[in-house]
Design an enzyme around this catalytic site. Structure first.
Site, mmCIF file in Angstrom:
data_model
loop_
_atom_site.group_PDB
_atom_site.id
_atom_site.type_symbol
_atom_site.label_atom_id
_atom_site.label_comp_id
_atom_site.label_asym_id
_atom_site.label_seq_id
_atom_site.Cartn_x
_atom_site.Cartn_y
_atom_site.Cartn_z
ATOM 1 N N GLU A 110 -4.324 -6.353 15.579
ATOM 2 C CA GLU A 110 -3.832 -5.074 15.064
ATOM 3 C C GLU A 110 -4.947 -4.023 15.133
ATOM 4 O O GLU A 110 -4.685 -2.840 15.296
ATOM 5 C CB GLU A 110 -3.329 -5.229 13.629
ATOM 6 C CG GLU A 110 -2.409 -4.089 13.213
ATOM 7 C CD GLU A 110 -1.752 -4.290 11.861
ATOM 8 O OE1 GLU A 110 -2.099 -5.251 11.149
ATOM 9 O OE2 GLU A 110 -0.893 -3.478 11.494
ATOM 10 N N GLU A 126 10.770 -4.409 4.181
ATOM 11 C CA GLU A 126 10.883 -5.837 3.848
ATOM 12 C C GLU A 126 10.473 -6.082 2.399
ATOM 13 O O GLU A 126 11.177 -6.740 1.629
ATOM 14 C CB GLU A 126 9.987 -6.687 4.754
ATOM 15 C CG GLU A 126 10.398 -6.737 6.202
ATOM 16 C CD GLU A 126 9.638 -5.736 7.046
ATOM 17 O OE1 GLU A 126 9.425 -4.593 6.587
ATOM 18 O OE2 GLU A 126 9.259 -6.104 8.169
ATOM 19 N N GLY A 140 -4.715 -1.812 5.349
ATOM 20 C CA GLY A 140 -3.925 -2.952 4.880
ATOM 21 C C GLY A 140 -4.561 -4.292 5.214
ATOM 22 O O GLY A 140 -4.703 -5.175 4.368
ATOM 23 N N ARG A 141 -4.997 -4.451 6.467
ATOM 24 C CA ARG A 141 -5.539 -5.757 6.890
ATOM 25 C C ARG A 141 -6.965 -5.993 6.376
ATOM 26 O O ARG A 141 -7.568 -7.016 6.674
ATOM 27 C CB ARG A 141 -5.461 -5.895 8.412
ATOM 28 C CG ARG A 141 -6.117 -4.781 9.190
ATOM 29 C CD ARG A 141 -5.726 -4.842 10.663
ATOM 30 N NE ARG A 141 -6.136 -3.670 11.412
ATOM 31 C CZ ARG A 141 -5.452 -2.523 11.464
ATOM 32 N NH1 ARG A 141 -4.353 -2.391 10.750
ATOM 33 N NH2 ARG A 141 -5.887 -1.517 12.191
ATOM 34 N N LYS A 189 8.278 -0.117 12.539
ATOM 35 C CA LYS A 189 8.909 0.114 11.232
ATOM 36 C C LYS A 189 9.957 1.226 11.356
ATOM 37 O O LYS A 189 11.054 1.137 10.821
ATOM 38 C CB LYS A 189 7.864 0.533 10.185
ATOM 39 C CG LYS A 189 6.911 -0.581 9.722
ATOM 40 C CD LYS A 189 6.019 -0.087 8.578
ATOM 41 C CE LYS A 189 4.993 -1.117 8.139
ATOM 42 N NZ LYS A 189 4.169 -0.723 7.008
ATOM 43 N N HIS A 213 -4.608 -32.915 20.324
ATOM 44 C CA HIS A 213 -3.554 -33.788 20.853
ATOM 45 C C HIS A 213 -2.402 -32.968 21.406
ATOM 46 O O HIS A 213 -1.296 -33.475 21.561
ATOM 47 C CB HIS A 213 -3.067 -34.730 19.749
ATOM 48 C CG HIS A 213 -4.184 -35.583 19.227
ATOM 49 N ND1 HIS A 213 -4.450 -36.838 19.711
ATOM 50 C CD2 HIS A 213 -5.147 -35.305 18.320
ATOM 51 C CE1 HIS A 213 -5.521 -37.320 19.094
ATOM 52 N NE2 HIS A 213 -5.966 -36.408 18.256
ATOM 53 N N LYS A 270 0.835 -1.200 0.000
ATOM 54 C CA LYS A 270 0.000 0.000 0.000
ATOM 55 C C LYS A 270 0.874 1.256 0.000
ATOM 56 O O LYS A 270 0.696 2.149 -0.799
ATOM 57 C CB LYS A 270 -0.918 -0.028 1.229
ATOM 58 C CG LYS A 270 -1.816 1.171 1.340
ATOM 59 C CD LYS A 270 -2.752 1.035 2.533
ATOM 60 C CE LYS A 270 -3.483 2.342 2.785
ATOM 61 N NZ LYS A 270 -4.344 2.277 3.956
HETATM 62 C C1 G6Q Z 1 -2.160 -3.644 8.096
HETATM 63 C C2 G6Q Z 1 -0.891 -3.164 8.617
HETATM 64 C C3 G6Q Z 1 0.333 -3.845 8.093
HETATM 65 C C4 G6Q Z 1 0.643 -3.526 6.629
HETATM 66 C C5 G6Q Z 1 2.051 -4.007 6.318
HETATM 67 C C6 G6Q Z 1 2.436 -3.797 4.875
HETATM 68 O O1 G6Q Z 1 -3.243 -3.187 8.381
HETATM 69 O O2 G6Q Z 1 -0.791 -1.796 8.514
HETATM 70 O O3 G6Q Z 1 0.244 -5.229 8.244
HETATM 71 O O4 G6Q Z 1 -0.280 -4.114 5.792
HETATM 72 O O5 G6Q Z 1 2.960 -3.354 7.157
HETATM 73 O O6 G6Q Z 1 2.321 -2.454 4.509
HETATM 74 P P1 G6Q Z 1 2.366 -2.039 3.010
HETATM 75 O O7 G6Q Z 1 1.232 -2.667 2.303
HETATM 76 O O8 G6Q Z 1 2.288 -0.541 3.020
HETATM 77 O O9 G6Q Z 1 3.673 -2.538 2.472
#
Ligand code: G6Q
Length: 549
Positions: free
Chosen positions: A354, A213, A268-269, A513, A385, A207
């Site tokens: 989150e 990463e 994002g989530r 981050k 188990h 996003k």
């Molecule tokens: C989701 C969070 C987090 C995010 C990642 C990746 O709600 O904010 O999990 O999706 O850090 O972020 P980008 O999509 O910006 O790379």
């Protein structure tokens, strides 16, 4: 006292809790043969049985009153209509618009967003078509066989979970999907070793297009490709970006016609419904992706329009609040009895923790009640188990959702019947427990001596009264999975709303981050030292630097 604890309905629940906290579900079931009928609801291909909860009709009425007094109806309307419910970032949270099939307009800053959503869906469809018709070809003219999604967190977990859950819906002769999320070089190498560069398409899903990463992984992959392909036009055929930051993707070198966009009003989530779901659409086909959207939309309509006492997400949210805030429950397990749902708990670990892992109200006041629980879980029957022992006899109050399909894709021998027998047995055992009298009777029937019975009895008693929800899904299809995901999304929203916190920001994750980037600057010798560095972090960094080669 906070406004929440001040509410009349909250006080009423507290009083009611004192009256019912000792009541055993065994007795509630013994007294009321209609309990299943009273406390179950079926919508969108999902039967929710919530009768194995420590509730009476009065509990439910009081919980519903809490939702009313919290003005939840207004909250739901705000969510769907694009109000800036993400108060700290001053944004709407319009994941519901991504699956709004009614054709009605949804406005952000006076602009109808539905045409741009449709435009991205059309673009996704045309990418998927090109791949399957074989017109999207790699640098040496071969058709695409593998897709690698490079993304993390919200740009990874949803597509991973859904593609796993819907494996049986994979396109005939479909492409393989891989998910590169961890910046750990092992993840990168493992995936690069399992694909052929000439037939692989990389989707960089981010996003912000600044996540370290994902960008590090994307850069490594691009260099790996550049070693093989010198012609930039040919190289471009191997990369797509999905982002809300088009400029950054262009700067990275992705051509404009290979960029799919989404918007800052998609968290994002909550983004699997947007172009972040491209890997899902490629794996399952666009029609199945749209079925997923349709299922979510069906749950949205149910959530938006149903009275609270017949509203699945609201009921699940209120039950969660009952345990979290009155019984002192700290954790909630999500336990799918379906191997393909093996990433479902991990997905909602992010979705829930989150979103509702917050300690101040929307107005920035510290809360004086507990908020989001710890979410965890693995598939059944394996968990039985292992950690189920603590569910049955541990000292902590734990609530759990048990999820299973009625119909399986693989009706081999008696497997589904055995699986479901385990599934029903666990919630029954957790509810009933075993009394000391029953234990003694059982030991006597086994012919044990009096001494043995005395010694063993306390260990074999199970208190029971452990609350569970059962979600029986007709069959896991793109549509029912869409509904199931939306059910949990809305449950989380309702809880956040009643706790008066903002479920749509994530300042803790952002802080992580930022801290990493400060430390990385030091490790890469761009800075001498982290500002005000503590002795532990300093010592660890020194140790790493001195010993890394
Ligand atoms: C989701 C969070 C987090 C995010 C990642 C990746 O709600 O904010 O999990 O999706 O850090 O972020 P980008 O999509 O910006 O790379």
């Amino acid at each position: 006292m906070s406004r929440l604890r001040d509410k009349q309905s909250w006080q009423a629940l507290k009083d009611h809790f004192d009256e019912v906290k000792q009541v055993h579900m065994r007795d509630l079931f013994a007294k009321d043969k209609q309990r299943f009928e009273k406390f179950s609801i079926k919508r969108c291909g999902i039967l929710l049985d919530y009768s194995k909860n420590r509730i009476t009709e009065e509990t439910l009425a009081r919980l519903v009153e809490l939702a009313r007094e919290s003005d939840l109806r207004q909250g739901i309307n705000d969510l769907f209509s694009g109000a800036r419910v993400n108060t700290t970032e001053q944004r709407p949270a319009l994941h519901t618009a991504l699956r709004n099939l009614s054709g009605t307009s949804v406005f952000v800053d006076g602009e109808d967003i539905m045409p741009s959503i449709q435009m991205q869906l059309d673009k996704m469809r045309s990418f998927v078509n090109e791949i399957y018709r074989g017109s999207w070809r790699g640098y040496n003219g071969q058709a695409i066989t593998d897709v690698v999604n490079i993304g993390i967190g919200g740009s990874d977990l949803g597509p991973v979970m859904v593609t796993e859950a819907l494996k049986p819906y994979r396109m005939p002769r479909g492409v393989n999907v891989h998910f590169m999320s961890n910046v750990d070089g092992s993840h990168v190498v493992d995936i690069l070793n399992s694909i052929r560069p000439e037939t692989t398409l990389f989707i960089i899903a981010s996003k912000s297009f600044t996540t370290q990463e994902s960008l590090s992984n994307a850069l490594t992959v691009r260099r790996w490709m550049e070693d093989r392909v010198k012609d930039s036009d040919k190289l471009n055929r191997h990369f797509i970006a999905v982002t809300a930051n088009k400029e950054a993707a262009l700067e990275f070198g992705i051509p404009e016609n290979h960029i799919l966009e989404f918007w800052d009003w998609v968290g994002g989530r909550y983004s699997l419904w947007s172009a972040v779901g491209l890997s899902i659409a490629i794996y399952l086909g666009m029609d199945n992706f749209e079925e997923l959207l349709a299922g979510a939309n069906e749950m949205d309509i149910h959530f938006r329009n149903s009275p609270f006492d017949q509203n699945m997400p609201v009921l699940m949210a209120l039950l969660g609040i009952w345990y979290n805030n009155f019984f002192g429950g700290q954790t909630h397990a999500i336990l799918p009895y379906d191997q393909h749902l093996h990433r479902f708990s991990a997905y909602f670990q992010q979705g829930d923790m989150e979103s509702n892992g917050k300690s101040v109200t929307r107005d920035g006041e510290p809360v004086d009640y507990t908020t989001g629980p710890i979410i965890w879980g693995e598939t059944g029957t394996n968990g039985q188990h292992a950690y189920f022992q603590l569910l049955h006899q541990g000292t902590r109050p734990i609530s759990a959702d048990f999820i299973a399909p009625v119909e399986t894709y693989y009706p081999i021998n008696e497997h589904q019947t055995i699986l479901l027998a385990n599934f029903f047995a666990q919630t029954r055992a957790l509810m009933m427990g075993k009394t000391e009298a029953e234990v003694r009777e059982e030991l006597e029937a086994e012919g044990r001596s009096v001494e043995e019975i005395e010694r063993l009895a306390p260990h074999k008693v199970l208190e029971g009264n452990r609350p569970t929800n059962t979600l029986l899904i007709d069959k896991i299809t793109p549509r029912t999975l869409g509904s199931l995901i939306a059910l949990y999304e809305h449950k989380i929203f309702v809880q956040g709303y009643i706790w008066n916190i903002n479920p749509f920001d994530q300042w803790g994750v952002e802080f992580g981050k930022k801290t990493t980037s400060e430390i990385l600057d030091v490790l890469m010798a761009k800075q001498d030292e982290v500002k005000n560095c503590d002795a532990s972090t300093h010592g660890l960094m020194q140790y790493f630097k001195q010993n890394q080669y």
